[in-house]
Design a protein around this motif. Sequence first.
Motif, mmCIF file in Angstrom:
data_model
loop_
_atom_site.group_PDB
_atom_site.id
_atom_site.type_symbol
_atom_site.label_atom_id
_atom_site.label_comp_id
_atom_site.label_asym_id
_atom_site.label_seq_id
_atom_site.Cartn_x
_atom_site.Cartn_y
_atom_site.Cartn_z
ATOM 1 N N LEU A 45 33.493 33.811 50.000
ATOM 2 C CA LEU A 45 34.753 34.243 50.677
ATOM 3 C C LEU A 45 35.897 34.240 50.072
ATOM 4 C CD1 LEU A 45 35.924 34.013 53.654
ATOM 5 C CD2 LEU A 45 35.684 31.096 53.219
ATOM 6 N N TYR A 46 36.205 33.724 48.999
ATOM 7 C CA TYR A 46 37.410 33.576 48.325
ATOM 8 C C TYR A 46 37.325 35.131 48.023
ATOM 9 C CZ TYR A 46 40.405 33.762 43.668
ATOM 10 O OH TYR A 46 41.313 33.622 43.239
ATOM 11 N N LEU A 47 35.974 35.234 47.208
ATOM 12 C CA LEU A 47 36.630 36.887 46.486
ATOM 13 C C LEU A 47 36.783 38.189 47.452
ATOM 14 C CD1 LEU A 47 33.104 36.533 44.100
ATOM 15 C CD2 LEU A 47 35.327 37.102 43.794
ATOM 16 N N LYS A 48 35.999 37.442 48.877
ATOM 17 C CA LYS A 48 36.533 38.749 49.965
ATOM 18 C C LYS A 48 37.638 38.485 50.646
ATOM 19 C CE LYS A 48 35.287 39.928 55.007
ATOM 20 N NZ LYS A 48 34.802 38.496 55.940
ATOM 21 N N ASN A 49 38.681 36.947 50.673
ATOM 22 C CA ASN A 49 39.584 37.387 51.192
ATOM 23 C C ASN A 49 40.768 37.919 49.153
ATOM 24 O OD1 ASN A 49 39.639 35.894 52.910
ATOM 25 N ND2 ASN A 49 39.647 33.349 51.639
ATOM 26 N N GLN A 50 40.666 38.212 48.579
ATOM 27 C CA GLN A 50 40.517 39.471 47.422
ATOM 28 C C GLN A 50 40.901 40.431 46.826
ATOM 29 O OE1 GLN A 50 42.689 37.665 45.470
ATOM 30 N NE2 GLN A 50 42.856 35.562 46.722
ATOM 31 N N GLY A 66 31.771 35.423 58.567
ATOM 32 C CA GLY A 66 32.394 36.815 58.117
ATOM 33 C C GLY A 66 31.773 37.335 57.120
ATOM 34 N N LEU A 67 31.036 36.733 56.929
ATOM 35 C CA LEU A 67 30.249 37.234 55.625
ATOM 36 C C LEU A 67 29.123 37.973 55.523
ATOM 37 C CD1 LEU A 67 30.598 34.114 53.550
ATOM 38 C CD2 LEU A 67 32.469 36.328 53.408
ATOM 39 N N LYS A 68 29.165 39.242 54.868
ATOM 40 C CA LYS A 68 27.607 40.579 54.490
ATOM 41 C C LYS A 68 26.499 39.842 54.458
ATOM 42 C CE LYS A 68 26.547 44.870 54.272
ATOM 43 N NZ LYS A 68 27.764 46.519 53.510
ATOM 44 N N VAL A 69 25.444 39.985 54.981
ATOM 45 C CA VAL A 69 24.395 39.175 54.178
ATOM 46 C C VAL A 69 23.173 40.469 54.176
ATOM 47 C CG1 VAL A 69 25.269 37.116 55.103
ATOM 48 C CG2 VAL A 69 23.738 38.949 57.174
ATOM 49 N N PHE A 70 22.294 39.559 53.616
ATOM 50 C CA PHE A 70 21.362 40.098 53.638
ATOM 51 C C PHE A 70 19.933 39.593 54.019
ATOM 52 C CE2 PHE A 70 17.337 41.798 51.384
ATOM 53 C CZ PHE A 70 16.875 42.653 52.373
ATOM 54 N N GLU A 71 19.239 39.584 54.760
ATOM 55 C CA GLU A 71 17.941 38.931 54.722
ATOM 56 C C GLU A 71 16.542 39.265 54.533
ATOM 57 O OE1 GLU A 71 15.127 36.216 58.200
ATOM 58 O OE2 GLU A 71 17.951 36.628 58.732
ATOM 59 N N PHE A 111 40.317 26.703 44.321
ATOM 60 C CA PHE A 111 39.941 27.921 43.376
ATOM 61 C C PHE A 111 41.710 27.889 43.009
ATOM 62 C CE2 PHE A 111 37.292 28.235 46.318
ATOM 63 C CZ PHE A 111 35.583 29.755 45.268
ATOM 64 N N LEU A 112 41.757 27.774 41.438
ATOM 65 C CA LEU A 112 43.223 27.503 41.124
ATOM 66 C C LEU A 112 43.441 28.525 39.866
ATOM 67 C CD1 LEU A 112 42.969 23.161 39.553
ATOM 68 C CD2 LEU A 112 44.286 24.493 41.945
ATOM 69 N N GLU A 113 44.508 28.890 39.758
ATOM 70 C CA GLU A 113 45.237 29.750 39.107
ATOM 71 C C GLU A 113 45.387 29.396 37.223
ATOM 72 O OE1 GLU A 113 47.033 33.282 41.225
ATOM 73 O OE2 GLU A 113 44.870 32.945 42.440
ATOM 74 N N LYS A 114 45.847 30.386 36.514
ATOM 75 C CA LYS A 114 46.726 29.377 35.971
ATOM 76 C C LYS A 114 46.534 31.326 34.930
ATOM 77 C CE LYS A 114 49.087 27.918 32.316
ATOM 78 N NZ LYS A 114 50.315 27.332 32.505
ATOM 79 N N THR A 115 47.890 31.447 34.921
ATOM 80 C CA THR A 115 48.517 32.486 34.312
ATOM 81 C C THR A 115 48.747 33.178 32.834
ATOM 82 O OG1 THR A 115 49.075 34.165 36.134
ATOM 83 C CG2 THR A 115 49.513 35.144 34.685
ATOM 84 N N ASN A 116 48.387 34.015 31.665
ATOM 85 C CA ASN A 116 48.447 34.126 30.771
ATOM 86 C C ASN A 116 50.252 34.988 30.591
ATOM 87 O OD1 ASN A 116 49.080 34.295 27.147
ATOM 88 N ND2 ASN A 116 47.002 35.571 27.682
ATOM 89 N N THR A 117 51.454 33.393 30.694
ATOM 90 C CA THR A 117 52.809 34.493 30.477
ATOM 91 C C THR A 117 53.314 34.599 29.399
ATOM 92 O OG1 THR A 117 52.997 32.051 30.494
ATOM 93 C CG2 THR A 117 53.260 33.161 32.686
ATOM 94 N N ALA A 118 54.005 35.043 29.414
ATOM 95 C CA ALA A 118 54.570 35.257 28.251
ATOM 96 C C ALA A 118 55.061 33.995 27.324
ATOM 97 C CB ALA A 118 56.685 35.963 27.865
ATOM 98 N N ASP A 119 55.347 32.985 27.406
ATOM 99 C CA ASP A 119 55.881 31.826 27.066
ATOM 100 C C ASP A 119 54.648 31.274 25.696
ATOM 101 O OD1 ASP A 119 53.715 30.486 28.271
ATOM 102 O OD2 ASP A 119 54.967 29.402 29.873
ATOM 103 N N GLY A 120 53.136 32.271 25.611
ATOM 104 C CA GLY A 120 52.589 31.987 24.698
ATOM 105 C C GLY A 120 51.494 30.285 24.632
ATOM 106 N N ASN A 121 52.136 29.559 25.775
ATOM 107 C CA ASN A 121 51.423 28.283 25.793
ATOM 108 C C ASN A 121 49.955 28.713 26.361
ATOM 109 O OD1 ASN A 121 53.077 27.218 24.654
ATOM 110 N ND2 ASN A 121 54.736 26.631 26.852
ATOM 111 N N PRO A 137 35.053 28.131 34.625
ATOM 112 C CA PRO A 137 36.545 28.848 34.494
ATOM 113 C C PRO A 137 35.022 29.818 35.231
ATOM 114 C CG PRO A 137 35.311 28.622 32.352
ATOM 115 C CD PRO A 137 35.096 27.149 33.268
ATOM 116 N N LEU A 138 35.943 30.731 35.908
ATOM 117 C CA LEU A 138 35.124 31.502 37.098
ATOM 118 C C LEU A 138 35.821 32.665 36.836
ATOM 119 C CD1 LEU A 138 35.714 29.832 40.717
ATOM 120 C CD2 LEU A 138 33.734 29.176 38.794
ATOM 121 N N PHE A 139 36.446 33.102 36.912
ATOM 122 C CA PHE A 139 36.772 34.748 36.841
ATOM 123 C C PHE A 139 38.179 34.916 36.720
ATOM 124 C CE2 PHE A 139 34.906 33.496 41.225
ATOM 125 C CZ PHE A 139 33.914 34.249 40.724
#
Length: 616
Positions: free
Chosen positions: A428-433, A454-459, A546-556, A570-572
Amino acid sequence: MLSLSGILVLGIFAQWLAWKIKLPAILPLILTGLLLGPISTLFTPNGEKLVSGDDIFNGELLFAFVSISVGVILFEGGLTLNIKEIRKVAGTVRNVLTIGVLITWIGGTLAAYYLFGLGFKISFLFGALVIVSGPTVITPILRNVRPTEKINTILKWEAILIDPLGALIAVLAYEFVITAKSQNEYTFYALKEFILTIAMGIFIGSAAAILLYYLLKKNRIPEYLRNVVTLAIVITVFAVSDFLMKESGLLSVTVMGIILANLKIEQLKNILSFKEDVSIILTSVLFLLLSSRIELEEITGLGINSIWLFLVLVLIIRPLSIFFSTIKSNLNFKEKLFISWIGPKGIVAAAVASLFSIELLRDGTNMSEQTYNDANMLLPLVFMTIVGTVVLQGASAKLVATWLGVIRVQRRGVLFIGASEVARKIALYLKNQELEVILADTSRENLFEARKMGLKVFEGNILKDDIFYVIDLSSVGRVLAMTPNSEINILALKKFEPEFGKDNVFRVMSKRESEIKDLEKPNNSLFGAKADPFALEEIFGKEVDFLEKTNTADGNFQGWLNENWDKIIPLFIKTVVGNFKVIGRDIPEIGRDETLIYLNYEKKEIYSDVDLDYGR
């Protein structure tokens, strides 16, 4: 007895051969039938066929078998039509099925009349027969080529929808041939018959679908009888409809299948699986029987004009139908050109052509000598068109797509093996992306919950040999095996690795792998090899962010990752352009402005020996 059993065995062998050489099954089936039939007369002592459909099924019996087989095949095709999936390209597909069909019908008629010299009546029928395409020939081509999403969707839905439409138009053309008593009578008579055929087909098909829906919903049929009762109802609907209004049976069973496909019936997947098996058997036997009936003289009698007719169909009529149908679409020239090139003829074209050929020749006394002779040429001409389009377009599709630059650069979709709560929430998270996701499972409870989200499935069993033919994976680029059963996960990766590559197939670690500290974790272990299915269930059993951390220019970023590694899963990795990388055992380098998608999880015993320095 020997001939019938031999046809069944050779038919299944031809299906296996098609899977092995990755070509539509229709090609080896027809070639096997021709080899056993007309070609074998060159080698047998008395010039007799090794196998002939007329010797196995005589007269009415062959006609009835072909009719019922086509009906079952069309019903199975109708079961695959989910109306919701067509909405994205509804306008283009609508035009292809109206403007394109009309151009193909008229063009095929004129080409057969002027180039091959058929009479107008049989040319009219031939033009209708070459309208159809078919998912059984398109699906293998699309899977091999992997065109852009728009092209894939248009070709897929054209192939599915055009079969019943083409069959119905062929019925109209057939009525024109057999009822045209004079130049002034046939138009009104054929139109009246056409309208009555449509009305009868829709009425009986709808009534039968509602009846079967009621029986299944109310559990009036025991589980072990559902498949065979459904088959019996389909055959009954076909026979009754055809009895009440000649040639309406094909439309009735197609309408019945379409209605059932768009009603919420939990038992439908099992019925569809059963119908696929029945269709494979019927198709195998049907094509060997029908192609074996062709006479060698009919093949040799096609001549050079049949080649010109074939080339006109492929190089002129098909492009005209597509370009006129897509005038106001958002397709570019190269996309239109590729769609124009892909139009192979399939099962319904051959089966309906055989059906009408048998009927026309049986009633030969009621037609002129020219029409009778033309009817003799109808079947070999259609079979030549089928073989030619499958060979030419199937073999060249990848080269043409590469030349035109319409191959999908990156397939972003994700196939989840298993639809557990963990898989559902990640999907669902990936679908929302805006990623396409498919969850495959055999658990109806899991799939029911996935559908609610609302996810697509195969049985079904994702490890089946024919899985690439029964599920559309053209937009899928990665596989995540997340069942609690480690053996299924490992087998799934072995199955899909040749298709997607070893860097795009992942699985969760087993409980045992996670517990042995000194064991080197597999490279394809999901999420940094930091959690097994049971640990993930513990996490996702609660509210999860689902949390996010961006590799920004500050180098931290590197310091933050080292400090928090024991507290996260870590997921993606989300790239700058919005693509997603799946994290396996070794976390890949996270570039500037790329984002790590992760979960908080502070259970200390899930430490992993991942190199956090990206291998530098």
